[in-house]
Design an enzyme around this catalytic site. Structure first.
Site, PDB file in Angstrom:
ATOM      1  NE  ARG A 262      37.652 -67.869 -40.360  1.00 14.80           N
ATOM      2  CZ  ARG A 262      37.622 -67.397 -39.120  1.00 14.80           C
ATOM      3  NH1 ARG A 262      38.508 -67.836 -38.232  1.00 14.80           N
ATOM      4  NH2 ARG A 262      36.736 -66.490 -38.758  1.00 14.80           N
ATOM      5  NE  ARG A 277      43.255 -74.589 -36.044  1.00 17.03           N
ATOM      6  CZ  ARG A 277      43.405 -73.342 -35.588  1.00 17.03           C
ATOM      7  NH1 ARG A 277      43.219 -72.322 -36.402  1.00 17.03           N
ATOM      8  NH2 ARG A 277      43.760 -73.119 -34.344  1.00 17.03           N
ATOM      9  CD  GLU A 349      39.586 -67.944 -30.745  1.00 17.84           C
ATOM     10  OE1 GLU A 349      38.905 -67.318 -31.567  1.00 17.84           O
ATOM     11  OE2 GLU A 349      40.775 -68.269 -30.941  1.00 17.84           O
ATOM     12  CB  SER A 352      38.194 -63.382 -31.182  1.00 15.09           C
ATOM     13  OG  SER A 352      39.188 -64.285 -30.794  1.00 15.09           O
ATOM     14  NE  ARG A 390      37.038 -73.495 -32.834  1.00 16.67           N
ATOM     15  CZ  ARG A 390      38.268 -73.024 -32.718  1.00 16.67           C
ATOM     16  NH1 ARG A 390      38.632 -72.370 -31.631  1.00 16.67           N
ATOM     17  NH2 ARG A 390      39.160 -73.219 -33.677  1.00 16.67           N
TER      18      ARG A 390
END
Length: 422
Positions: A262, A277, A349, A352, A390
């Site tokens: 990403r 991130r 987070e 999701s 994570r």
């Protein structure tokens, strides 16, 4: 993609639902496009009928050995008009499709209203938050243990990349194997998909055209564009693009480990420290295909299956139902799972889990059909089971010891081959 019939049959209601997620539907543009589209289609149908009528009359005259030159000329004229109209039809259909492609999925009725994350609703909490005096973050812990090297990663690739070494690399590999073993045991079919996909695949899951700036793009030798996948959701969902699935095979549950890429174009300044991130990271993804009457229950199962990984690792977390203003573009309902990070004294987070309704299936043309009845668009769902990096961070921070070592969760010890990283 939104069903065009929803707009045509109840424009005001759809616009109101979309406004709940902060999207203003351009009703004037829709009505202009729809009217033009229908006018072109009606004119084209009328010309085709005229062409068929003239063709039949030409045939009748020829069989009667009568002169048909005037009708043949008329036939050519109709054909020329039809070619122009067919070009206009392609143009308006493309414009209409582009318009629909930019509209997000309306929220499910069970989703709470709200503008941003402050309106999200906590559903539950699990686990005991550890009592750690002056907790260190994962960067300090990993660097001191010699298992995380951000400086050399930056030298190789720039910011937002990492190098894991020794037991750090082994912990990452252990997490991947552990997650896959758990999810395949839970009934998911393991898939190893391509990591480069075509534009049609990105369109099918909703990354294109809206989010192209967040993607890494390259090309084949012939110049055809290819995209590095941002998540395994893209290739796994598109496994069945343009296919009709037997309804008796649903629900179909898949899991896949992949690297993810990403550009994080819209995340400048967020989580720049460490590996929260990154431009490249690992993830185990869960993807389900279901019939409409199965999908809501499948969202609960998929979310619970992701939670089971956190519980097996003993990591405190909470489940949050996202409000209308905080959901992703393609989702109609999303649960976020947030793991506790001691260094930040908050939940962050880690997964999701989303139900897309038939939104993605309509874009990718994925349908299901029983023995009777017409094919209907399937429902798609996916969620992280889990984001590996994570999870790595959460283990270091929640299992840190006063001497700087990190206890390995019991469930991972057969994979790591050690009880402590020191």
């Amino acid at each position: 993609m939104l069903d065009a019939n929803l707009l045509r049959n109840d424009l005001d209601a759809v616009a109101a639902r979309l406004s709940e997620r902060g999207y203003t539907l351009d009703r004037g543009q829709y009505q202009a496009l729809d009217q033009r589209r229908r006018a072109v289609l009606q004119e084209a149908e009328a010309l085709k009928a005229e062409r068929n009528r003239v063709s039949d009359e030409v045939g009748r005259l020829k069989r009667a050995k009568e002169n048909a030159d005037h009708l043949i000329a008329q036939q050519r004229e109709v054909g020329d008009k039809l070619k122009v109209l067919e070009a206009a039809e392609r143009e308006i259909e493309a414009a209409f499709k582009d318009f629909l492609a930019g509209i997000p999925n309306p929220p499910h009725a069970s989703v709470p209203g709200g503008r941003d994350e402050h309106a999200n609703v906590e559903i539950k909490r699990w686990g005991q938050i550890p009592s750690i005096a002056a907790p260190k973050d994962h960067v300090e812990l990993g660097t001191a243990l010699g298992i995380l090297d951000l400086d050399r990663a930056a030298k190789i690739s720039g910011a937002r990349f990492s190098v894991l070494k020794g037991q750090g690399a082994k912990l990452e590999r252990a997490l991947i194997a552990f997650m896959l073993d758990r999810q395949t045991t839970a009934g998911y079919l393991e898939v190893i998909p391509p990591y480069l996909v075509n534009a049609e695949s990105m369109y099918g899951t909703g990354q294109l055209p809206k989010f192209e700036q967040d993607l890494f793009k390259t090309s084949r030798g012939d110049g055809a564009p290819l995209y590095l996948i941002p998540t395994a959701e893209v290739p796994v969902t598109n496994l069945y693009r343009d296919e009709i699935l037997p309804v008796e095979t649903l629900p179909m549950r898949h899991c896949a480990f992949t690297p993810c890429f990403r550009s994080e174009a819209g995340s400048y300044g967020k989580d720049t420290k460490g590996i929260i991130r990154q431009h490249q990271f690992h993830k185990v993804e869960l993807v389900t295909f279901a019939a409409a009457d199965q999908a809501e229950a499948e969202l609960e199962k998929l979310t619970s299956d992701a939670e089971a990984i956190l519980e097996a690792l003993g990591l405190p977390y909470r489940r949050v139902l996202l409000c209308t203003g905080d959901m992703g573009f393609s989702s109609q309902k999303t649960y976020d799972l947030e793991v506790w990070l001691p260094s930040q004294n908050t939940y962050r987070e880690i997964s999701s889990c989303s139900w897309f309704g038939d939104f993605q299936a309509r874009r990718a043309n994925i349908r299901a059909k029983g023995k009777e009845g017409k094919p209907a668009f399937a429902h798609t769902l996916n969620g992280s089971g889990l984001a590996v990096g994570r999870t790595w961070v959460a283990i270091l921070e929640n299992y840190q010891q006063p001497d700087g070592s990190v206890v390995v969760p019991e469930a991972l010890r057969p994979y790591v081959g050690a009880g402590v990283i020191r």
